[in-house]
Write a protein that holds these residues in place. Structure first.
Motif, PDB file in Angstrom:
ATOM      1  N   SER A   1       0.831  -1.220   0.000  1.00  0.00           N
ATOM      2  CA  SER A   1       0.000   0.000   0.000  1.00  0.00           C
ATOM      3  C   SER A   1       0.856   1.256   0.000  1.00  0.00           C
ATOM      4  O   SER A   1       0.581   2.208  -0.734  1.00  0.00           O
ATOM      5  N   ARG A   2       1.898   1.266   0.825  1.00  0.00           N
ATOM      6  CA  ARG A   2       2.774   2.440   0.878  1.00  0.00           C
ATOM      7  C   ARG A   2       3.473   2.638  -0.463  1.00  0.00           C
ATOM      8  O   ARG A   2       3.555   3.747  -0.981  1.00  0.00           O
ATOM      9  N   ARG A   3       3.963   1.550  -1.028  1.00  0.00           N
ATOM     10  CA  ARG A   3       4.627   1.646  -2.332  1.00  0.00           C
ATOM     11  C   ARG A   3       3.661   2.148  -3.405  1.00  0.00           C
ATOM     12  O   ARG A   3       4.014   2.987  -4.226  1.00  0.00           O
ATOM     13  N   ALA A   4       2.443   1.603  -3.404  1.00  0.00           N
ATOM     14  CA  ALA A   4       1.450   2.010  -4.400  1.00  0.00           C
ATOM     15  C   ALA A   4       1.157   3.504  -4.293  1.00  0.00           C
ATOM     16  O   ALA A   4       1.113   4.208  -5.314  1.00  0.00           O
ATOM     17  N   GLU A   5       0.970   3.987  -3.078  1.00  0.00           N
ATOM     18  CA  GLU A   5       0.708   5.423  -2.900  1.00  0.00           C
ATOM     19  C   GLU A   5       1.910   6.261  -3.308  1.00  0.00           C
ATOM     20  O   GLU A   5       1.747   7.351  -3.876  1.00  0.00           O
ATOM     21  N   THR A   6       3.105   5.775  -3.054  1.00  0.00           N
ATOM     22  CA  THR A   6       4.312   6.499  -3.460  1.00  0.00           C
ATOM     23  C   THR A   6       4.412   6.559  -4.976  1.00  0.00           C
ATOM     24  O   THR A   6       4.768   7.603  -5.545  1.00  0.00           O
ATOM     25  N   ILE A   7       4.070   5.473  -5.646  1.00  0.00           N
ATOM     26  CA  ILE A   7       4.108   5.453  -7.110  1.00  0.00           C
ATOM     27  C   ILE A   7       3.085   6.439  -7.680  1.00  0.00           C
ATOM     28  O   ILE A   7       3.385   7.189  -8.621  1.00  0.00           O
ATOM     29  N   VAL A   8       1.888   6.466  -7.102  1.00  0.00           N
ATOM     30  CA  VAL A   8       0.883   7.441  -7.538  1.00  0.00           C
ATOM     31  C   VAL A   8       1.437   8.850  -7.379  1.00  0.00           C
ATOM     32  O   VAL A   8       1.347   9.686  -8.290  1.00  0.00           O
ATOM     33  N   ALA A   9       2.023   9.129  -6.206  1.00  0.00           N
ATOM     34  CA  ALA A   9       2.568  10.466  -5.947  1.00  0.00           C
ATOM     35  C   ALA A   9       3.700  10.806  -6.919  1.00  0.00           C
ATOM     36  O   ALA A   9       3.790  11.951  -7.398  1.00  0.00           O
ATOM     37  N   LEU A  10       4.550   9.844  -7.230  1.00  0.00           N
ATOM     38  CA  LEU A  10       5.634  10.084  -8.187  1.00  0.00           C
ATOM     39  C   LEU A  10       5.093  10.394  -9.586  1.00  0.00           C
ATOM     40  O   LEU A  10       5.550  11.328 -10.251  1.00  0.00           O
ATOM     41  N   CYS A  11       4.127   9.600 -10.029  1.00  0.00           N
ATOM     42  CA  CYS A  11       3.557   9.814 -11.366  1.00  0.00           C
ATOM     43  C   CYS A  11       2.844  11.160 -11.464  1.00  0.00           C
ATOM     44  O   CYS A  11       3.103  11.953 -12.373  1.00  0.00           O
ATOM     45  N   VAL A  12       1.962  11.418 -10.524  1.00  0.00           N
ATOM     46  CA  VAL A  12       1.195  12.663 -10.558  1.00  0.00           C
ATOM     47  C   VAL A  12       2.123  13.857 -10.348  1.00  0.00           C
ATOM     48  O   VAL A  12       2.078  14.834 -11.097  1.00  0.00           O
ATOM     49  N   GLY A  13       2.982  13.774  -9.335  1.00  0.00           N
ATOM     50  CA  GLY A  13       3.904  14.878  -9.061  1.00  0.00           C
ATOM     51  C   GLY A  13       4.858  15.141 -10.208  1.00  0.00           C
ATOM     52  O   GLY A  13       5.133  16.297 -10.550  1.00  0.00           O
ATOM     53  N   GLY A  14       5.354  14.070 -10.830  1.00  0.00           N
ATOM     54  CA  GLY A  14       6.241  14.242 -11.977  1.00  0.00           C
ATOM     55  C   GLY A  14       5.568  14.986 -13.113  1.00  0.00           C
ATOM     56  O   GLY A  14       6.168  15.861 -13.754  1.00  0.00           O
ATOM     57  N   MET A  15       4.296  14.670 -13.355  1.00  0.00           N
ATOM     58  CA  MET A  15       3.565  15.350 -14.426  1.00  0.00           C
ATOM     59  C   MET A  15       3.178  16.776 -14.046  1.00  0.00           C
ATOM     60  O   MET A  15       3.227  17.675 -14.885  1.00  0.00           O
ATOM     61  N   VAL A  16       2.819  17.003 -12.781  1.00  0.00           N
ATOM     62  CA  VAL A  16       2.490  18.372 -12.349  1.00  0.00           C
ATOM     63  C   VAL A  16       3.696  19.278 -12.586  1.00  0.00           C
ATOM     64  O   VAL A  16       3.582  20.358 -13.176  1.00  0.00           O
ATOM     65  N   LEU A  17       4.850  18.835 -12.129  1.00  0.00           N
ATOM     66  CA  LEU A  17       6.058  19.653 -12.280  1.00  0.00           C
ATOM     67  C   LEU A  17       6.448  19.810 -13.750  1.00  0.00           C
ATOM     68  O   LEU A  17       6.803  20.909 -14.192  1.00  0.00           O
ATOM     69  N   ALA A  18       6.372  18.738 -14.518  1.00  0.00           N
ATOM     70  CA  ALA A  18       6.724  18.813 -15.935  1.00  0.00           C
ATOM     71  C   ALA A  18       5.800  19.757 -16.689  1.00  0.00           C
ATOM     72  O   ALA A  18       6.240  20.482 -17.593  1.00  0.00           O
ATOM     73  N   ARG A  19       4.545  19.773 -16.312  1.00  0.00           N
ATOM     74  CA  ARG A  19       3.561  20.641 -16.963  1.00  0.00           C
ATOM     75  C   ARG A  19       3.803  22.114 -16.673  1.00  0.00           C
ATOM     76  O   ARG A  19       3.379  22.972 -17.429  1.00  0.00           O
ATOM     77  N   THR A  20       4.448  22.407 -15.555  1.00  0.00           N
ATOM     78  CA  THR A  20       4.550  23.802 -15.124  1.00  0.00           C
ATOM     79  C   THR A  20       5.860  24.473 -15.512  1.00  0.00           C
ATOM     80  O   THR A  20       6.001  25.673 -15.307  1.00  0.00           O
ATOM     81  N   THR A  21       6.807  23.725 -16.057  1.00  0.00           N
ATOM     82  CA  THR A  21       8.072  24.342 -16.447  1.00  0.00           C
ATOM     83  C   THR A  21       8.124  24.550 -17.953  1.00  0.00           C
ATOM     84  O   THR A  21       7.547  23.779 -18.714  1.00  0.00           O
ATOM     85  N   ASN A  22       8.828  25.604 -18.354  1.00  0.00           N
ATOM     86  CA  ASN A  22       8.993  25.841 -19.789  1.00  0.00           C
ATOM     87  C   ASN A  22      10.346  25.326 -20.281  1.00  0.00           C
ATOM     88  O   ASN A  22      10.702  25.521 -21.426  1.00  0.00           O
ATOM     89  N   ASP A  23      11.099  24.656 -19.418  1.00  0.00           N
ATOM     90  CA  ASP A  23      12.405  24.101 -19.769  1.00  0.00           C
ATOM     91  C   ASP A  23      12.216  22.660 -20.257  1.00  0.00           C
ATOM     92  O   ASP A  23      11.925  21.761 -19.466  1.00  0.00           O
TER      93      ASP A  23
END
Length: 195
Positions: free
Chosen positions: A151-173
């Motif tokens: 469960s902890r790993r699954a939630e961490t993977i969700v956070a990594l995927c979502v967080g990675g895309m949030v950050l990627a979406r917000t940078t112009n680099d």
């Protein structure tokens, strides 16, 4: 002559799809009911036949991602080949953090496209958003069945995927966009490996 039940379902689907695309592009507050209905090729009056409020439509638009996202489409097309939960989970990580999905706003998942809007939108959209989080987590938990901290790993993977895309979406680099997603992908795939 009244419309058939199938027509009502199809019309509701057009409204939800129109709303999902517009919300992804402009956010909840910036999109009006008139814009949604015009994009669906319908009048404002038809809106109230299907929804009581914009919040109710927003919840339906968020929930609709479960069946119209690129992962659902790919797994439906290859159902026989993708029965292994670990393979499905790896495929979701790869697709979720892909260039293809990042570059196509219409494919953006509400988990990273709309978090601030959902937080302000009320209970119904938050419930639909929570269901998406749980559904994504379920895919990863299934792949980690038998692993002590699944469960902890699954939630961490969700956070990594979502967080990675949030950050990627917000940078112009463009280089940072790639490296953020590559780092998230690397860590997520490492967490999917059994001990």
């Amino acid at each position: 002559m009244p419309y058939s039940p199938e027509h009502a379902v199809q019309t509701r689907g057009r409204i939800v799809e129109s709303a999902r695309r517009l919300f992804n592009r402009h956010g909840f507050e910036q999109v009006t009911i008139d814009q949604i209905m015009a994009a669906a090729g319908l009048t404002r009056g038809a809106f109230y036949h299907h929804f009581q409020s914009k919040n109710e439509l927003y919840a339906a638009a968020v929930a609709s991602f479960i069946t119209c996202n690129p992962f659902a489409i790919q797994t439906a097309e290859a159902a026989e080949q993708l029965r292994d939960p670990r393979r499905l989970a790896r495929m979701l990580v790869e697709l979720y953090l892909s260039d293809e999905v990042l570059e196509n706003i219409d494919l953006h998942c509400p988990l990273y496209a709309l978090p601030a809007d959902v937080a302000r939108a009320g209970l119904e959209p938050q419930e639909a958003y929570t269901d998406l989080i749980r559904g994504m987590g379920h895919i990863y938990r299934s792949a980690l069945k038998g692993v002590r901290d699944a469960s902890r790993r699954a939630e961490t993977i969700v956070a990594l995927c979502v967080g990675g895309m949030v950050l990627a979406r917000t940078t112009n680099d463009p280089d940072l966009r790639k490296s953020l997603r590559a780092s998230a992908r690397h860590q997520a795939l490492a967490l999917l490996k059994a001990d």
